[in-house]
Design a protein around this motif. Structure first.
Motif, PDB file in Angstrom:
ATOM      1  N   GLN A  95      -1.801   1.969 -17.591  1.00  0.00           N
ATOM      2  CA  GLN A  95      -0.616   1.810 -18.435  1.00  0.00           C
ATOM      3  C   GLN A  95       0.540   1.318 -17.560  1.00  0.00           C
ATOM      4  N   VAL A  96       1.134   0.176 -17.940  1.00  0.00           N
ATOM      5  CA  VAL A  96       2.218  -0.436 -17.175  1.00  0.00           C
ATOM      6  C   VAL A  96       3.555   0.001 -17.753  1.00  0.00           C
ATOM      7  N   ALA A  97       4.477   0.408 -16.872  1.00  0.00           N
ATOM      8  CA  ALA A  97       5.810   0.809 -17.305  1.00  0.00           C
ATOM      9  C   ALA A  97       6.809  -0.351 -17.176  1.00  0.00           C
ATOM     10  N   LYS A 134       5.551 -14.027  -7.721  1.00  0.00           N
ATOM     11  CA  LYS A 134       5.085 -12.692  -7.373  1.00  0.00           C
ATOM     12  C   LYS A 134       5.558 -11.706  -8.436  1.00  0.00           C
ATOM     13  N   ALA A 135       4.683 -10.766  -8.799  1.00  0.00           N
ATOM     14  CA  ALA A 135       5.023  -9.728  -9.774  1.00  0.00           C
ATOM     15  C   ALA A 135       4.815  -8.372  -9.134  1.00  0.00           C
ATOM     16  N   ILE A 136       5.803  -7.490  -9.280  1.00  0.00           N
ATOM     17  CA  ILE A 136       5.677  -6.105  -8.835  1.00  0.00           C
ATOM     18  C   ILE A 136       5.546  -5.260 -10.091  1.00  0.00           C
ATOM     19  N   VAL A 137       4.408  -4.605 -10.211  1.00  0.00           N
ATOM     20  CA  VAL A 137       4.057  -3.847 -11.404  1.00  0.00           C
ATOM     21  C   VAL A 137       4.212  -2.363 -11.109  1.00  0.00           C
ATOM     22  N   THR A 138       5.035  -1.677 -11.901  1.00  0.00           N
ATOM     23  CA  THR A 138       5.189  -0.231 -11.793  1.00  0.00           C
ATOM     24  C   THR A 138       4.379   0.417 -12.906  1.00  0.00           C
ATOM     25  N   LEU A 139       3.491   1.323 -12.524  1.00  0.00           N
ATOM     26  CA  LEU A 139       2.620   1.988 -13.491  1.00  0.00           C
ATOM     27  C   LEU A 139       3.262   3.268 -14.003  1.00  0.00           C
ATOM     28  N   LYS A 140       2.806   3.694 -15.185  1.00  0.00           N
ATOM     29  CA  LYS A 140       3.268   4.963 -15.729  1.00  0.00           C
ATOM     30  C   LYS A 140       2.695   6.117 -14.908  1.00  0.00           C
ATOM     31  N   GLU A 141       3.317   7.259 -15.012  1.00  0.00           N
ATOM     32  CA  GLU A 141       2.921   8.438 -14.250  1.00  0.00           C
ATOM     33  C   GLU A 141       1.452   8.781 -14.518  1.00  0.00           C
ATOM     34  N   GLY A 142       0.705   9.001 -13.456  1.00  0.00           N
ATOM     35  CA  GLY A 142      -0.704   9.360 -13.585  1.00  0.00           C
ATOM     36  C   GLY A 142      -1.657   8.187 -13.505  1.00  0.00           C
ATOM     37  N   LYS A 150       1.693  -8.082 -18.105  1.00  0.00           N
ATOM     38  CA  LYS A 150       1.451  -6.693 -18.492  1.00  0.00           C
ATOM     39  C   LYS A 150       0.114  -6.551 -19.210  1.00  0.00           C
ATOM     40  N   ALA A 151      -0.160  -7.439 -20.154  1.00  0.00           N
ATOM     41  CA  ALA A 151      -1.415  -7.374 -20.904  1.00  0.00           C
ATOM     42  C   ALA A 151      -2.619  -7.587 -19.988  1.00  0.00           C
ATOM     43  N   GLU A 152      -2.513  -8.517 -19.056  1.00  0.00           N
ATOM     44  CA  GLU A 152      -3.620  -8.803 -18.140  1.00  0.00           C
ATOM     45  C   GLU A 152      -3.903  -7.633 -17.192  1.00  0.00           C
ATOM     46  N   VAL A 153      -2.847  -7.033 -16.634  1.00  0.00           N
ATOM     47  CA  VAL A 153      -3.034  -5.898 -15.725  1.00  0.00           C
ATOM     48  C   VAL A 153      -3.641  -4.715 -16.470  1.00  0.00           C
ATOM     49  N   GLU A 154      -3.163  -4.450 -17.678  1.00  0.00           N
ATOM     50  CA  GLU A 154      -3.703  -3.333 -18.455  1.00  0.00           C
ATOM     51  C   GLU A 154      -5.164  -3.579 -18.831  1.00  0.00           C
ATOM     52  N   LYS A 155      -5.525  -4.829 -19.114  1.00  0.00           N
ATOM     53  CA  LYS A 155      -6.900  -5.140 -19.493  1.00  0.00           C
ATOM     54  C   LYS A 155      -7.848  -5.071 -18.286  1.00  0.00           C
ATOM     55  N   VAL A 156      -7.439  -5.653 -17.164  1.00  0.00           N
ATOM     56  CA  VAL A 156      -8.320  -5.745 -16.002  1.00  0.00           C
ATOM     57  C   VAL A 156      -8.484  -4.397 -15.302  1.00  0.00           C
ATOM     58  N   TYR A 157      -7.390  -3.667 -15.098  1.00  0.00           N
ATOM     59  CA  TYR A 157      -7.437  -2.434 -14.312  1.00  0.00           C
ATOM     60  C   TYR A 157      -7.442  -1.163 -15.158  1.00  0.00           C
ATOM     61  N   THR A 162       0.837  -1.197   0.000  1.00  0.00           N
ATOM     62  CA  THR A 162       0.000   0.000   0.000  1.00  0.00           C
ATOM     63  C   THR A 162       0.873   1.248   0.000  1.00  0.00           C
ATOM     64  N   ALA A 163       1.935   1.237   0.795  1.00  0.00           N
ATOM     65  CA  ALA A 163       2.859   2.373   0.825  1.00  0.00           C
ATOM     66  C   ALA A 163       3.596   2.518  -0.506  1.00  0.00           C
ATOM     67  N   LEU A 164       4.012   1.399  -1.105  1.00  0.00           N
ATOM     68  CA  LEU A 164       4.674   1.452  -2.416  1.00  0.00           C
ATOM     69  C   LEU A 164       3.738   2.005  -3.483  1.00  0.00           C
ATOM     70  N   GLY A 165       2.470   1.641  -3.404  1.00  0.00           N
ATOM     71  CA  GLY A 165       1.499   2.122  -4.380  1.00  0.00           C
ATOM     72  C   GLY A 165       1.277   3.620  -4.270  1.00  0.00           C
ATOM     73  N   GLU A 166       1.203   4.123  -3.043  1.00  0.00           N
ATOM     74  CA  GLU A 166       0.988   5.554  -2.841  1.00  0.00           C
ATOM     75  C   GLU A 166       2.226   6.373  -3.193  1.00  0.00           C
ATOM     76  N   LYS A 167       3.392   5.837  -2.865  1.00  0.00           N
ATOM     77  CA  LYS A 167       4.623   6.607  -3.031  1.00  0.00           C
ATOM     78  C   LYS A 167       5.229   6.489  -4.430  1.00  0.00           C
ATOM     79  N   HIS A 168       5.299   5.262  -4.968  1.00  0.00           N
ATOM     80  CA  HIS A 168       6.011   5.032  -6.223  1.00  0.00           C
ATOM     81  C   HIS A 168       5.131   4.493  -7.353  1.00  0.00           C
ATOM     82  N   GLY A 169       3.877   4.211  -7.094  1.00  0.00           N
ATOM     83  CA  GLY A 169       3.014   3.649  -8.130  1.00  0.00           C
ATOM     84  C   GLY A 169       3.324   2.197  -8.449  1.00  0.00           C
ATOM     85  N   GLN A 170       3.768   1.435  -7.422  1.00  0.00           N
ATOM     86  CA  GLN A 170       4.094   0.019  -7.605  1.00  0.00           C
ATOM     87  C   GLN A 170       3.067  -0.830  -6.870  1.00  0.00           C
TER      88      GLN A 170
END
Length: 96
Positions: free
Chosen positions: A47-49, A79-87, A37-44, A14-22
């Motif tokens: 944009q995945v970086a 386990k996968a750690i997904v970093t999202l694009k800015e915004g 990447k394709a699954e996360v972009e489709k479900v949520y 939760t802290a990583l998501g708020e601070k870094h978008g991960q």
């Protein structure tokens, strides 16, 4: 069969998501980074970086009963750690 098993909703992620978008996910062990990447972009609808993956092996567990030791093993997982694009942002609590 879905590639994403479940999201990791802990204090750390939760802290990583708020601070870094991960954001963290438990994923199918055979899934590739492109599939994740394709699954996360489709479900949520984000944009995945960058995607980082790691495979955890099952741990052996031992406990004592009245007569003997009982040996077992927990399951391994990926386990996968997904970093999202800015915004971009994922809200896991929107359906509650």
């Amino acid at each position: 069969m879905s590639i994403l098993r479940k999201p990791l909703v802990t204090e750390k992620y939760t802290a990583l998501g708020e601070k870094h978008g991960q954001y963290g996910f438990i994923v199918d062990r055979k899934a590739t980074k492109d599939q994740i990447k394709a699954e996360v972009e489709k479900v949520y609808d984000v944009q995945v970086a960058v995607i980082r993956t790691m495979v955890y092996a099952g741990k052996t567990k031992t406990r004592y009963s009245k007569k003997t030791f009982i040996h077992g093993k927990t399951r391994g997982f990926k386990k996968a750690i997904v970093t999202l694009k800015e915004g971009s942002n994922i809200d896991f609590y929107s359906n509650i």
